[in-house]
Design a protein around this motif. Structure first.
Motif, short mmCIF file in Angstrom:
data_model
loop_
_atom_site.label_atom_id
_atom_site.label_comp_id
_atom_site.label_asym_id
_atom_site.label_seq_id
_atom_site.Cartn_x
_atom_site.Cartn_y
_atom_site.Cartn_z
N GLY A 50 65.15 89.50 -37.58
CA GLY A 50 65.12 90.63 -36.80
C GLY A 50 64.21 90.87 -35.62
N LEU A 51 64.28 91.46 -34.48
CA LEU A 51 63.61 91.61 -33.16
C LEU A 51 62.28 92.19 -33.79
CD1 LEU A 51 64.28 90.87 -30.01
CD2 LEU A 51 64.74 93.36 -30.04
N THR A 52 61.40 91.51 -33.22
CA THR A 52 59.86 92.07 -33.59
C THR A 52 59.43 92.54 -32.36
OG1 THR A 52 59.25 89.91 -33.22
CG2 THR A 52 59.55 90.49 -35.65
N GLY A 53 59.72 92.01 -31.25
CA GLY A 53 59.12 92.67 -29.89
C GLY A 53 59.55 91.55 -28.88
N CYS A 54 58.78 91.90 -27.49
CA CYS A 54 59.02 90.79 -26.42
C CYS A 54 57.69 90.71 -25.46
CB CYS A 54 60.13 91.18 -25.60
SG CYS A 54 59.86 92.70 -24.81
N GLU A 55 57.71 89.54 -25.02
CA GLU A 55 56.63 89.38 -24.02
C GLU A 55 57.04 89.30 -22.67
OE1 GLU A 55 54.88 85.35 -24.09
OE2 GLU A 55 53.14 85.87 -22.65
N VAL A 56 56.42 90.13 -21.81
CA VAL A 56 56.62 90.37 -20.49
C VAL A 56 55.90 89.31 -19.51
CG1 VAL A 56 56.61 91.94 -18.60
CG2 VAL A 56 56.45 92.95 -21.03
N LEU A 57 56.96 88.57 -18.75
CA LEU A 57 56.30 87.61 -17.84
C LEU A 57 56.62 87.77 -16.46
CD1 LEU A 57 57.82 84.84 -20.36
CD2 LEU A 57 55.39 85.24 -20.08
N VAL A 58 55.63 87.76 -15.37
CA VAL A 58 55.97 88.14 -14.09
C VAL A 58 56.64 86.99 -13.48
CG1 VAL A 58 53.50 87.43 -13.38
CG2 VAL A 58 54.86 89.28 -12.11
N ARG A 59 57.31 87.40 -12.44
CA ARG A 59 58.01 86.28 -11.76
C ARG A 59 58.05 86.78 -10.09
NH1 ARG A 59 57.67 83.82 -15.31
NH2 ARG A 59 59.36 83.00 -16.82
N TRP A 60 57.73 85.55 -9.27
CA TRP A 60 57.92 85.80 -7.84
C TRP A 60 58.79 85.12 -7.02
CZ3 TRP A 60 53.38 83.83 -4.24
CH2 TRP A 60 53.53 83.96 -2.88
N GLN A 61 60.00 85.70 -6.69
CA GLN A 61 60.90 85.02 -6.01
C GLN A 61 60.69 85.19 -4.43
OE1 GLN A 61 63.39 83.32 -7.48
NE2 GLN A 61 64.03 82.57 -5.58
N CYS A 62 60.19 84.03 -3.80
CA CYS A 62 59.79 84.12 -2.48
C CYS A 62 60.92 83.59 -1.73
CB CYS A 62 58.44 83.41 -2.46
SG CYS A 62 57.86 83.03 -0.75
N PRO A 63 61.16 84.52 -0.44
CA PRO A 63 62.21 84.15 0.09
C PRO A 63 61.92 82.53 1.02
CG PRO A 63 61.49 86.47 0.81
CD PRO A 63 60.63 85.76 -0.15
N LYS A 64 60.88 82.40 1.39
CA LYS A 64 60.53 81.11 1.91
C LYS A 64 60.50 80.03 1.07
CE LYS A 64 56.89 82.91 4.06
NZ LYS A 64 55.51 83.10 4.59
#
Ligand code: C2E
Ligand code: MG
Ligand code: MG
Ligand code: MG
Length: 289
Positions: free
Chosen positions: A54-68
């Motif tokens: 069963g799904l118990t939860g999730c971890e949030v992870l930050v992302r930075w997509q830089c144009p350069k």
């Protein structure tokens, strides 16, 4: 002659140093900008019960997509944010945006009942933590009841008794706590002994060594046994193979998070995943074993 070429080398070295320093400053400048403009984004990595899949939860992870630069990893920009007073802006964005995306997806409180957000060491030990958390909770009322904060052993250890007081207060407010990268600090047992926590996440390095190092297996098994008695949930992180999954099951870990079961994904993919693919996740033990 020798002296002159030596000076030349020093000049080159200084030049290289100042170039990397300039690059670092440019990175900080751009980071400041993307935070101010809400241009970071989020991915979510599901976690599953080893007992029933069963799904118990999730971890949030930050992302930075830089144009350069292309994708800049959090391993690069989180330390930079910490040393430039930008980290609280990132955390505020992460909580606010996760609240927004998860509410819009319709999954929050229904299928997703635990959402883990990373709190960096510098932030955890900052005097402003309490007030900035209160502001965040106020601004994200739907997420609040499901929010869990991940802190590291090193963060909690720098002043253990202060950490105990802080966690006790925050848990009274309904927040849950997880010790991230468990086992990589020097006082993992002191953590278990003193801190009021809900979960530990056994570091990826242990999971990696499980198969061919009996000592590691013995440690993970002992930790899982202790945690069970203390009513602390044990998540194995970085599980990449079926063999590792069988090992952590054998050791008595409760939950699994890793590329084997699900990669970190954007909210739309997460919605699809929960709707369609979830049942095919290979967590449940094969019947013939
Ligand atoms: P973490 O909190 O230990 O997060 C787990 C990391 O392991 C994530 O890397 C995730 O993508 C990766 N991972 C998950 N499953 C597997 C697997 O099976 N194999 C391998 N090799 N890796 C796996 P990510 O997203 O690059 O984040 C790295 C670190 O950056 C995080 O480690 C955390 O310390 C920090 N971080 C990420 N997002 C945030 C954030 O929003 N705030 C703060 N303060 N730190 C963050
Ligand atoms: Mg984490
Ligand atoms: Mg971790
Ligand atoms: Mg880590």
């Amino acid at each position: 002659e020798a002296k002159r070429s030596g000076q030349g080398m020093i000049r080159q070295f200084n030049q290289a140093l100042s170039e990397s320093e300039q690059e670092r400053q440019a990175l900080v400048r751009d980071l400041r900008q993307v935070i101010a403009n809400d241009q970071l984004s989020l991915v979510y990595q599901p976690q599953f019960s080893i007992a029933d899949g069963g799904l118990t939860g999730c971890e949030v992870l930050v992302r930075w997509q830089c144009p350069k630069r292309g994708a800049v990893g959090p391993d690069v920009f989180i330390p930079l944010a910490e040393s430039n007073n930008l980290i609280s802006g990132i955390t505020a964005f992460v909580v606010r945006q996760a609240n927004k995306e998860l509410v819009e997806s319709g999954m929050l409180g229904d299928t997703i009942r635990r959402v883990s957000v990373n709190i960096s060491a510098q932030e955890f030990n900052s005097e402003k933590l309490m007030s900035s958390l209160l502001t965040m909770l106020h601004q994200s009322p739907q997420l609040y009841p499901y929010l869990q904060l991940e802190i590291t052993e090193t963060a909690a250890l720098s002043d253990l008794s202060a950490s105990v007081r802080l966690l006790t207060r925050l848990r009274e407010l309904g927040l849950k706590f997880s010790i991230d990268d468990f086992g990589t600090g020097y006082s993992s047992l002191a953590m278990l002994k003193n801190l009021p926590i809900d979960e530990i996440k056994i570091d990826r390095d242990f999971i990696h060594d499980l198969l061919d190092q009996p000592r590691v297996r013995a440690i993970v098994e002992a930790v899982a046994t202790m945690a069970r008695t203390l009513e602390i949930s044990v998540v194995a992180e970085g599980v990449e193979t079926q063999e590792q999954l069988e090992q952590i099951r054998f050791c008595g870990c409760h939950e699994v998070q890793g590329y084997l079961t699900a990669r970190p994904m954007e909210i739309d993919q997460l919605t699809d995943f929960v709707r369609n693919q979830w049942s095919s996740v290979s967590v449940v033990q094969p019947v013939n074993q």
